[in-house]
Structure formats: structure tokens, C-alpha cells
Design an enzyme around this catalytic site. Structure first.
Site, PDB file in Angstrom:
ATOM      1  N   LYS A 239       0.836  -1.215   0.000  1.00 48.94           N
ATOM      2  CA  LYS A 239       0.000   0.000   0.000  1.00 48.94           C
ATOM      3  C   LYS A 239       0.870   1.265   0.000  1.00 48.94           C
ATOM      4  O   LYS A 239       0.654   2.183  -0.781  1.00 48.94           O
ATOM      5  CB  LYS A 239      -0.935   0.006   1.228  1.00 48.94           C
ATOM      6  CG  LYS A 239      -1.807  -1.232   1.340  1.00 48.94           C
ATOM      7  CD  LYS A 239      -2.696  -1.231   2.565  1.00 48.94           C
ATOM      8  CE  LYS A 239      -1.964  -1.247   3.891  1.00 48.94           C
ATOM      9  NZ  LYS A 239      -1.186  -2.480   4.169  1.00 48.94           N
TER      10      LYS A 239
ATOM     11  N   ARG B  73      -9.799   0.012   9.443  1.00 48.67           N
ATOM     12  CA  ARG B  73      -9.325  -1.348   9.712  1.00 48.67           C
ATOM     13  C   ARG B  73     -10.346  -2.163  10.499  1.00 48.67           C
ATOM     14  O   ARG B  73     -10.082  -3.329  10.788  1.00 48.67           O
ATOM     15  CB  ARG B  73      -8.043  -1.278  10.520  1.00 48.67           C
ATOM     16  CG  ARG B  73      -6.791  -1.502   9.684  1.00 48.67           C
ATOM     17  CD  ARG B  73      -5.639  -1.062  10.535  1.00 48.67           C
ATOM     18  NE  ARG B  73      -4.430  -1.778  10.423  1.00 48.67           N
ATOM     19  CZ  ARG B  73      -3.312  -1.192   9.956  1.00 48.67           C
ATOM     20  NH1 ARG B  73      -3.330   0.007   9.460  1.00 48.67           N
ATOM     21  NH2 ARG B  73      -2.182  -1.856   9.972  1.00 48.67           N
TER      22      ARG B  73
ATOM     23  N   ARG C  71      12.057  -4.940   4.936  1.00 46.88           N
ATOM     24  CA  ARG C  71      11.632  -3.546   4.707  1.00 46.88           C
ATOM     25  C   ARG C  71      12.491  -2.554   5.495  1.00 46.88           C
ATOM     26  O   ARG C  71      12.766  -2.744   6.663  1.00 46.88           O
ATOM     27  CB  ARG C  71      10.161  -3.380   5.106  1.00 46.88           C
ATOM     28  CG  ARG C  71       9.711  -1.919   5.123  1.00 46.88           C
ATOM     29  CD  ARG C  71       8.219  -1.782   5.001  1.00 46.88           C
ATOM     30  NE  ARG C  71       7.493  -2.210   6.192  1.00 46.88           N
ATOM     31  CZ  ARG C  71       6.166  -2.169   6.283  1.00 46.88           C
ATOM     32  NH1 ARG C  71       5.434  -1.754   5.264  1.00 46.88           N
ATOM     33  NH2 ARG C  71       5.566  -2.588   7.376  1.00 46.88           N
TER      34      ARG C  71
ATOM     35  N   ARG D 194      11.361  -0.822  11.166  1.00 46.59           N
ATOM     36  CA  ARG D 194      10.313  -0.644  12.161  1.00 46.59           C
ATOM     37  C   ARG D 194      10.420  -1.724  13.232  1.00 46.59           C
ATOM     38  O   ARG D 194      10.714  -2.875  12.920  1.00 46.59           O
ATOM     39  CB  ARG D 194       8.938  -0.728  11.479  1.00 46.59           C
ATOM     40  CG  ARG D 194       8.489   0.573  10.900  1.00 46.59           C
ATOM     41  CD  ARG D 194       7.263   0.406  10.042  1.00 46.59           C
ATOM     42  NE  ARG D 194       6.137  -0.275  10.691  1.00 46.59           N
ATOM     43  CZ  ARG D 194       4.950  -0.439  10.117  1.00 46.59           C
ATOM     44  NH1 ARG D 194       4.734   0.023   8.887  1.00 46.59           N
ATOM     45  NH2 ARG D 194       3.978  -1.052  10.748  1.00 46.59           N
TER      46      ARG D 194
ATOM     47  N   ARG E 230      -0.164  -9.119  13.766  1.00 46.17           N
ATOM     48  CA  ARG E 230      -0.707  -8.139  12.819  1.00 46.17           C
ATOM     49  C   ARG E 230      -1.577  -8.836  11.771  1.00 46.17           C
ATOM     50  O   ARG E 230      -2.620  -8.320  11.364  1.00 46.17           O
ATOM     51  CB  ARG E 230       0.439  -7.357  12.166  1.00 46.17           C
ATOM     52  CG  ARG E 230       1.164  -6.458  13.170  1.00 46.17           C
ATOM     53  CD  ARG E 230       2.541  -6.046  12.715  1.00 46.17           C
ATOM     54  NE  ARG E 230       2.529  -5.079  11.631  1.00 46.17           N
ATOM     55  CZ  ARG E 230       3.597  -4.786  10.883  1.00 46.17           C
ATOM     56  NH1 ARG E 230       4.751  -5.398  11.090  1.00 46.17           N
ATOM     57  NH2 ARG E 230       3.514  -3.895   9.939  1.00 46.17           N
TER      58      ARG E 230
HETATM   59  P1  ADP Z   1       2.395  -1.792   3.249  1.00 46.31           P
HETATM   60  O1  ADP Z   1       2.389  -0.285   3.153  1.00 46.31           O
HETATM   61  O2  ADP Z   1       1.186  -2.409   2.619  1.00 46.31           O
HETATM   62  O3  ADP Z   1       2.613  -2.300   4.657  1.00 46.31           O
HETATM   63  P2  ADP Z   1       4.875  -1.571   1.729  1.00 46.31           P
HETATM   64  O4  ADP Z   1       4.451  -0.806   0.541  1.00 46.31           O
HETATM   65  O5  ADP Z   1       5.684  -0.846   2.744  1.00 46.31           O
HETATM   66  O6  ADP Z   1       3.615  -2.318   2.407  1.00 46.31           O
HETATM   67  O7  ADP Z   1       5.677  -2.839   1.200  1.00 46.31           O
HETATM   68  C1  ADP Z   1       6.260  -3.776   2.121  1.00 46.31           C
HETATM   69  C2  ADP Z   1       7.666  -4.148   1.635  1.00 46.31           C
HETATM   70  O8  ADP Z   1       7.569  -4.887   0.417  1.00 46.31           O
HETATM   71  C3  ADP Z   1       8.551  -2.938   1.330  1.00 46.31           C
HETATM   72  O9  ADP Z   1       9.848  -3.246   1.727  1.00 46.31           O
HETATM   73  C4  ADP Z   1       8.423  -2.764  -0.194  1.00 46.31           C
HETATM   74  O10 ADP Z   1       9.615  -2.227  -0.747  1.00 46.31           O
HETATM   75  C5  ADP Z   1       8.191  -4.195  -0.667  1.00 46.31           C
HETATM   76  N1  ADP Z   1       7.237  -4.288  -1.785  1.00 46.31           N
HETATM   77  C6  ADP Z   1       6.150  -3.513  -2.005  1.00 46.31           C
HETATM   78  N2  ADP Z   1       5.491  -3.918  -3.122  1.00 46.31           N
HETATM   79  C7  ADP Z   1       6.182  -4.997  -3.588  1.00 46.31           C
HETATM   80  C8  ADP Z   1       5.981  -5.892  -4.705  1.00 46.31           C
HETATM   81  N3  ADP Z   1       4.932  -5.750  -5.519  1.00 46.31           N
HETATM   82  N4  ADP Z   1       6.873  -6.892  -4.870  1.00 46.31           N
HETATM   83  C9  ADP Z   1       7.914  -7.058  -4.003  1.00 46.31           C
HETATM   84  N5  ADP Z   1       8.141  -6.258  -2.937  1.00 46.31           N
HETATM   85  C10 ADP Z   1       7.284  -5.237  -2.721  1.00 46.31           C
HETATM   86  P1  AMP Z   2       0.765   0.117   9.682  1.00 48.35           P
HETATM   87  O1  AMP Z   2       1.847   1.150   9.537  1.00 48.35           O
HETATM   88  O2  AMP Z   2      -0.407   0.378   8.808  1.00 48.35           O
HETATM   89  O3  AMP Z   2       1.313  -1.289   9.543  1.00 48.35           O
HETATM   90  O4  AMP Z   2       0.224   0.268  11.171  1.00 48.35           O
HETATM   91  C1  AMP Z   2       1.073   0.068  12.295  1.00 48.35           C
HETATM   92  C2  AMP Z   2       0.235  -0.111  13.560  1.00 48.35           C
HETATM   93  O5  AMP Z   2      -0.496   1.095  13.825  1.00 48.35           O
HETATM   94  C3  AMP Z   2      -0.815  -1.219  13.508  1.00 48.35           C
HETATM   95  O6  AMP Z   2      -0.287  -2.499  13.821  1.00 48.35           O
HETATM   96  C4  AMP Z   2      -1.810  -0.720  14.574  1.00 48.35           C
HETATM   97  O7  AMP Z   2      -1.331  -0.967  15.883  1.00 48.35           O
HETATM   98  C5  AMP Z   2      -1.790   0.792  14.372  1.00 48.35           C
HETATM   99  N1  AMP Z   2      -2.806   1.240  13.397  1.00 48.35           N
HETATM  100  C6  AMP Z   2      -2.589   1.848  12.187  1.00 48.35           C
HETATM  101  N2  AMP Z   2      -3.744   2.150  11.583  1.00 48.35           N
HETATM  102  C7  AMP Z   2      -4.740   1.718  12.415  1.00 48.35           C
HETATM  103  C8  AMP Z   2      -6.146   1.729  12.348  1.00 48.35           C
HETATM  104  N3  AMP Z   2      -6.814   2.234  11.286  1.00 48.35           N
HETATM  105  N4  AMP Z   2      -6.836   1.201  13.388  1.00 48.35           N
HETATM  106  C9  AMP Z   2      -6.217   0.696  14.466  1.00 48.35           C
HETATM  107  N5  AMP Z   2      -4.876   0.644  14.596  1.00 48.35           N
HETATM  108  C10 AMP Z   2      -4.121   1.146  13.573  1.00 48.35           C
END
Ligand code: ADP
Ligand code: AMP
Length: 245
Positions: free
Chosen positions: A45, A120, A159, A192, A203
Site C-alpha cells: 500500500k 481497519r 523492509r 520498524r 498483525r
Molecule cells: P504496506 O504499506 O502495505 O505495509 P509496503 O508498501 O511498505 O507495504 O511494502 C512492504 C515491503 O515490500 C517494502 O519493503 C516494499 O519495498 C516491498 N514491496 C512492495 N510492493 C512490492 C511488490 N509488488 N513486490 C515485491 N516487494 C514489494
Molecule cells: P501500519 O503502519 O499500517 O502497519 O500500522 C502500524 C500499527 O499502527 C498497527 O499495527 C496498529 O497498531 C496501528 N494502526 C494503524 N492504523 C490503524 C487503524 N486504522 N486502526 C487501528 N490501529 C491502527
């Protein structure tokens, strides 16, 4: 030339002014869009958001990024959110609904927004609908980043993030030009605290139990586009472009 908001435009470089002017001209012809990106952690995302944001002149609101900023600034919101975040559980609906309610009113969200990681829970989705109804608007599209859980551990543990911008990299799939350094600012990248295999399990459990019903909520409204989020990032971007055109 001094503006009423105290910004001295005379000090802004001409190139920056021109770039902003061109951006505003391009944006004025774009349709408004209110989008939700939903998918498990690591589904891509955050990677796809900047392209959508630039193409449609939207603001990008990632509740996870906002909460992490609050945690590191030790604000009252951050102090309340930290424990659940560290454990990979969701923070309370009231906390995140409050953040979004305030954020979507900002001028940068005038052409619409990308909600990344919100709603969520079904309660959050219902509260969002109420907020938008008051503004006389609604969600246009939900992009469902569908992906198998098995792929996500490698994505999450590899990541690296630039905390100030939310830009994400991956040691294997999207490496920065210089390891550990953000391509744009030259600042250090971080991993992170919750991006480890153990917390990922909680998660994912939260995603399946609390967020999957959110997708069903929007399917019933007929506004969900399912993406193949397991494909390479460029192919996912092409699917998104098609879904939004
Ligand atoms: P989200 O925001 O959904 O948690 P991220 O966009 O941060 O996910 O992506 C998670 C990890 O996977 C990052 O390290 C990113 O660079 C990598 N990534 C994102 N999209 C792809 C893809 N289509 N194929 C392989 N790796 C990806
Ligand atoms: P994310 O960066 O989206 O992976 O979110 C990291 C953490 O933030 C999650 O594991 C939750 O603890 C909290 N969080 C983010 N967005 C929400 C949401 N919409 N509702 C509840 N908790 C959230």
C-alpha cells in the site's frame, strides 16, 4: 512580495514556484477521488501510494505513519497508542477516527485522499461514512491488495523505511541506491520495531479477524477492485492505473 500568511514568496526559488504552478494547473483538470487502500501489512500500500497521489493530486493519509510520528514525539495520542502498536494489535477506533476526521479537512486533501491503513474495523468504516456524509461526499473506490500471508514475512523483514516521508525500501525487491540511506534526502533509513516475524503473526491475525470484514462491507457497496498484490510492483501499479481510469 509578502503574503498575508507570512510567507515571503520573494525568497522562494523561481523553479519551485513554476513547478508548483504547473502542478496546480495539472491538478485543476483532475477529477476528485476518495480512495481506500486495504490489505495486510507488507502488501504494498505504502509503495503504491506516492504514484496515485501524484497522478490524481490527492493527499496520502497513512494512520500507521501518523501514529508512529505521535509515538516518537511522545504526544498524549502516541502514549495511548504505543502499547497496542508494539504488540501488533489495533489501537482503539476512537483514536484513529479522530486523526482521520481532522486530517481529511486539510487543504492538501481538497481534491480527495488516499486512506492507507484506515479503516481497519467495520466500526471505523461506518464512522468514516458518517464523516463523509456530513461533507456531502463518499468513498469512490477501495483497492484491495490481495496477497497470500506466506509472501509477507520476507517483505516485512526486508523492509527499510524513511520515517519522515513514509518511503519504504526493501533489501531485495526495492533496494536504496546506497544501503541504509534514503534516495531523496540522504537521511538514514530505519527498520520498524514491529517489522519482525513474531509481531507480524499478531498483525496478520488482526487483519483477518478485524479488517477482512471491512473489505466485505465495501464489496456490498460494489466499489472494491481486487488487485494481484503478489505481482512485481510495476505490474501492481498498472492494475491500479486501470482500476482508476
Ligand atoms: P504496506 O504499506 O502495505 O505495509 P509496503 O508498501 O511498505 O507495504 O511494502 C512492504 C515491503 O515490500 C517494502 O519493503 C516494499 O519495498 C516491498 N514491496 C512492495 N510492493 C512490492 C511488490 N509488488 N513486490 C515485491 N516487494 C514489494
Ligand atoms: P501500519 O503502519 O499500517 O502497519 O500500522 C502500524 C500499527 O499502527 C498497527 O499495527 C496498529 O497498531 C496501528 N494502526 C494503524 N492504523 C490503524 C487503524 N486504522 N486502526 C487501528 N490501529 C491502527
Amino acid at each position: 512580495m509578502a503574503s498575508t500568511i507570512g510567507l515571503d514568496l520573494g525568497n522562494v526559488p523561481s523553479l519551485d514556484l513554476m513547478t508548483e504552478l504547473l502542478r496546480r494547473m495539472k491538478c485543476s483538470s483532475k477529477p476528485d477521488k476518495r480512495l481506500i487502500l486495504v490489505g495486510p501489512p507488507g502488501s504494498g500500500k505504502g509503495t503504491q501510494s506516492p504514484f496515485i497521489k501524484d497522478e490524481y493530486c490527492l493527499c496520502h493519509l497513512a494512520t500507521g505513519d501518523m501514529l508512529r510520528a505521535a509515538v516518537s514525539a511522545k504526544t498524549p495520542l502516541g502514549i495511548k497508542a504505543k502499547e497496542a502498536m508494539d504488540k501488533g494489535e489495533l489501537v482503539s477506533d476512537d483514536l484513529v477516527v479522530g486523526i482521520i476526521d481532522e486530517a481529511i479537512k486539510k487543504p492538501s486533501c481538497q481534491k480527495g485522499f488516499i486512506l492507507d491503513g484506515f479503516p481497519r474495523t467495520v466500526v471505523q468504516a461506518q464512522k468514516l461514512d458518517e464523516m463523509l456524509e456530513k461533507q456531502g461526499t463518499k468513498i469512490d473506490k477501495v483497492l484491495d491488495f490481495a496477497i497470500d500471508d506466506a509472501i509477507l514475512e520476507e517483505r516485512i523483514t526486508g523492509r527499510w523505511m524513511h520515517p519522515a516521508s513514509g518511503r519504504s525500501y526493501h533489501t531485495k525487491f526495492a533496494p536504496p541506491k546506497v544501503p541504509g540511506i534514503d534516495d531523496v534526502t540522504g537521511e538514514p533509513l530505519i527498520q520498524r520495531k514491529d517489522d519482525n516475524a513474531e509481531v507480524l503473526k499478531s498483525r496478520l491475525e488482526a487483519f483477518h479477524r478485524q479488517t477482512q470484514p471491512v473489505i466485505d462491507y465495501y464489496v456490498q457497496k460494489g466499489i472494491v477492485n481486487k488487485l494481484h498484490a503478489d505481482k512485481p510492483a510495476k505490474e501492481v501499479a498498472a492494475e491500479i492505473q486501470k482500476a482508476l481510469s
